[in-house]
Enzyme design. Structure first.
Site, PDB file in Angstrom:
ATOM      1  N   ARG A 129     -11.529 -67.094  65.904  1.00 14.76           N
ATOM      2  CA  ARG A 129     -12.856 -66.780  65.792  1.00 14.76           C
ATOM      3  C   ARG A 129     -12.943 -65.305  66.285  1.00 14.76           C
ATOM      4  O   ARG A 129     -12.611 -64.760  67.146  1.00 14.76           O
ATOM      5  CB  ARG A 129     -13.357 -67.545  67.119  1.00 14.76           C
ATOM      6  N   LYS A 279     -11.367 -94.004  83.925  1.00 12.97           N
ATOM      7  CA  LYS A 279     -12.271 -93.609  82.852  1.00 12.97           C
ATOM      8  C   LYS A 279     -11.915 -94.510  81.612  1.00 12.97           C
ATOM      9  O   LYS A 279     -10.964 -94.949  81.217  1.00 12.97           O
ATOM     10  CB  LYS A 279     -12.018 -91.981  82.325  1.00 12.97           C
ATOM     11  N   THR A 368     -29.805 -77.128  81.054  1.00 14.93           N
ATOM     12  CA  THR A 368     -29.356 -75.580  80.930  1.00 14.93           C
ATOM     13  C   THR A 368     -30.764 -74.925  80.936  1.00 14.93           C
ATOM     14  O   THR A 368     -31.621 -75.353  80.402  1.00 14.93           O
ATOM     15  CB  THR A 368     -28.559 -75.497  79.750  1.00 14.93           C
ATOM     16  N   LYS A 371     -30.665 -72.260  77.006  1.00 21.31           N
ATOM     17  CA  LYS A 371     -30.989 -72.546  75.603  1.00 21.31           C
ATOM     18  C   LYS A 371     -32.245 -72.479  75.086  1.00 21.31           C
ATOM     19  O   LYS A 371     -33.045 -71.511  75.105  1.00 21.31           O
ATOM     20  CB  LYS A 371     -30.364 -73.901  75.360  1.00 21.31           C
ATOM     21  N   THR A 486     -14.018 -77.897  68.371  1.00 20.76           N
ATOM     22  CA  THR A 486     -15.535 -78.280  68.421  1.00 20.76           C
ATOM     23  C   THR A 486     -15.828 -79.473  67.504  1.00 20.76           C
ATOM     24  O   THR A 486     -16.641 -80.392  68.180  1.00 20.76           O
ATOM     25  CB  THR A 486     -16.258 -76.897  68.031  1.00 20.76           C
TER      26      THR A 486
END
Length: 658
Positions: A129, A279, A368, A371, A486
């Protein structure tokens, strides 16, 4: 245990030294070293001359002995009273260049080699990246300046290129999460400037130690009101809010069972992991599988369901109502991440759950401020008792500095503004729909998602990186590649985020550039995940009135609303199409701020023919659910007629009064 053994256990350099070399060093140390070096304190011998050479692998010991116990300094040291040893000198530790006695050179470089191997693999897969130095232009966004030299960006030689000197180039940003452009809104920037002038830059501490200001308190009250909850709590980021909140709940609630969606964000996954709770992962958006998992476990165990509203990579939306139904059957708490929905959906900008009239069934909402609100930070909203518990026990809240007062003030200004203004929300949805139509018309592999997010599939990491490099270098369009981890391998993509500030010219330039890049790189025009209608006209238009009314009640017809693209406002959109409007479309367009509806006014007018075509294509399963929608439509029509009668009566009354 011998003195040598004790020292070897303490000193990281002696520990790995060869036994004979250690003994030799030990035998030549002076008692005058005692009390000075914490690792050599228990040693006792008489000689100094060869110790420096023997201790060269130890940066602290070598420097100390060179300056303090050289042959010439030994006599001076001997003359000093033993009861009052000289203090340790301030020395610079030398570079450690020599290998440890007896140590393998391979051991010394193993960690570096492992890291290099991982980085080489990353580059070879095309997943390295590069951070473009993008300077947004306040007042003209999505226009920005790219300060990264093209040679560095293409080669991927480093993660940034801020140290390189080059003339910045103008670019258009298509991958920003400031979805509504609020980061440059005067209401937001003026609140930040004024607070800096009045209160300075930083908060000065944690929330517990001088880091809570009136701006933080007002922000939390505003967020609680935006979500119709009792309380809210602000964190340093959305990631921290998710991670530390879930982890804290897992540690405080005995035998908690956490059920997590398979495509949850990394912050949610880490929170579940750090909680230490049991979980269970249910298939993405599969509430039937969720119910099956919960039925298979202890019915008496406390349960928490963790999921998102808008999934940021595919742009799909969770079946919130059905998940809440499962939660109610099993007595489970619900935790929804509305990070990609707050500010964008709902009458107050509270998210998709609010728009669907379901937020009262959600126990915990995370969001958030970085954004759609255009600032920075994350938060949690819920009951006063739950928020107070997280405030009192969450390490990610307690042990970190508070966000600056100016950031809190700017965020509060943005939240309050979007609680009352829907023009930006509508315009962004209209822009997203327009881009989807044009990508479909160009036969590009777009996922026509339910939300504002526009994923464009590539399917190969190297091609994805090459495509974004070419877009930047030759078309001055900034769209960052989305690669593994991702998204899964083979689903690499461009993630486009149109805003109210992207106009028709920018959209046309983007589509033309994408066609050029796809042709030159040979990227396929089809992908298994690219779901798009055969006719671009079938991409739904957006009803402007859907973003200027309170949320409609739940249980209307969510599946039909998703297909039409208007969500729970679809039945009222049908009314708008079939009834005579109270004002011309132009008047409706002029009612919104010019910045929010700068282009594409035709998109504001519901296309009745297109909607009719969509209705005809709706499946039988959707048609079977239309009873509730028809009832709402009839009720809305009746209300519309009553409103017209009231307006006529008021006009008559006004004329008589005159």
């Amino acid at each position: 245990m011998s003195s040598l053994s004790r020292v070897s256990a303490l000193c990281p350099f002696m520990r790995h030294a060869h036994a004979k070399a250690s003994s030799d060093i030990f035998s030549k140390l002076s008692p005058r070293v005692n009390g000075s070096c914490p690792f050599l304190r228990n040693m006792s011998t008489t000689a100094f001359d060869n110790v420096v050479a023997k201790l060269s692998p130890c940066p602290a010991g070598a420097a100390f002995l060179k300056q303090r116990f050289s042959t010439s300094a030994a006599a001076n040291a001997a003359a000093q009273p033993k009861a009052s040893p000289a203090p340790l000198p301030a020395v610079d530790a030398p570079m450690h260049t020599a290998a440890l006695p007896g140590a393998s050179p391979v051991a010394m470089s193993r960690a570096t080699a492992a890291l290099a191997e991982h980085m080489e693999k990353l580059r070879s897969e095309g997943r390295y990246r590069v951070f473009f130095d993008i300077e947004r232009s306040a007042g003209s966004f999505p226009a920005a300046l790219n300060h990264t030299p093209p040679t560095v960006a293409g080669a991927g030689a480093s993660s940034t290129a801020s140290d390189a000197v080059s003339e910045p180039l103008p670019v258009t940003v298509w991958c920003n999460n400031d979805y509504l452009g609020m980061g440059q809104h005067p209401v937001v920037t003026e609140a930040m400037h004024e607070t800096i002038r009045r209160s300075g830059a930083g908060a000065g501490g944690t929330r517990n130690i001088s880091g809570t200001t009136p701006h933080h308190t007002l922000l939390e009250r505003s967020l609680a009101d935006a979500h119709n909850k009792e309380a809210a709590l602000v964190f340093s980021s959305g990631y921290v809010a998710n991670d530390t909140s879930i982890a804290t709940l897992g540690k405080l609630i005995p035998n908690l069972h956490i059920y997590s969606d398979a495509l949850n964000h990394a912050s949610l996954i880490e929170g579940v992991r750090h909680s230490g709770a049991k979980k269970f992962v249910f298939r993405h958006n599969d509430y039937v599988h969720l119910d099956q998992l919960m039925r298979a476990h202890d019915p008496a165990a406390p349960k928490l369901i963790v999921f998102e509203s808008v999934y940021s990579m595919d742009g799909d939306i969770a079946p919130i109502e059905q998940i809440c139904d499962v939660a109610q059957q099993h007595g489970a708490l619900t935790f929804i991440d509305e990070v990609h929905a707050v500010g964008l959906y709902g009458d107050k900008g509270g998210g998709v759950a609010q728009q669907r009239g379901l937020e009262h069934r959600i126990d915990i909402i995370s969001g958030t401020l970085a954004k759609a609100y255009g600032v920075y930070g994350g938060y949690l909203a819920g009951s006063a008792a739950l928020v107070d518990t997280v405030r009192s026990f969450a390490p990610g809240f307690i042990f970190t500095s508070s966000i600056p007062p100016a950031v809190a003030a700017a965020a509060a200004a943005s939240v309050n503004y979007l609680k009352s203004s829907s023009a930006e929300r509508y315009s962004q949805q209209a822009r997203a729909a327009a881009l989807k139509r044009k990508l479909c018309a160009a036969n590009l592999p777009v996922i026509v998602s339910e939300s504002h997010i526009v994923p464009l599939m590539v399917g190969d990491a190297a091609l994805c990186k090459a495509a974004t490099d070419m877009l930047m270098a030759e078309h001055r369009i900034y769209a960052q590649p989305i690669n593994y981890p991702t998204v899964p391998r083979g689903t690499e993509r461009l993630r486009l985020t149109p805003s109210p500030l992207h106009d028709d010219t920018m959209t046309d330039r983007l589509v033309a550039a994408l066609l050029d890049v796809w042709r030159r790189l040979g990227i396929p025009h089809a992908h298994p995940l690219a779901v798009r209608p055969a006719d671009p006209a079938e991409v739904p238009t957006i009803d402007p009135q859907a973003y200027s009314r309170p949320a409609v009640p739940p249980h209307v017809d969510p599946l039909y609303d998703i297909v039409t693209g208007a969500y729970l406002d679809a039945p009222l959109a049908t009314v708008a199409a079939t009834l005579a409007p109270t004002a011309p479309a132009a008047a409706t367009a002029s009612a919104a701020p010019a910045a929010a509806v700068s282009a594409g006014a035709a998109e504001m007018v519901l296309d009745a023919a297109a909607l009719a075509s969509l209705k005809a294509a709706v499946t039988d399963a959707i048609a079977a659910q239309r009873t509730g929608a028809e009832a709402v439509t009839a009720a809305a029509a009746a209300a519309h007629g009553q409103q017209q009668q009231q307006q006529q009566q008021q006009q008559q009354h006004a004329s008589m009064s005159v």
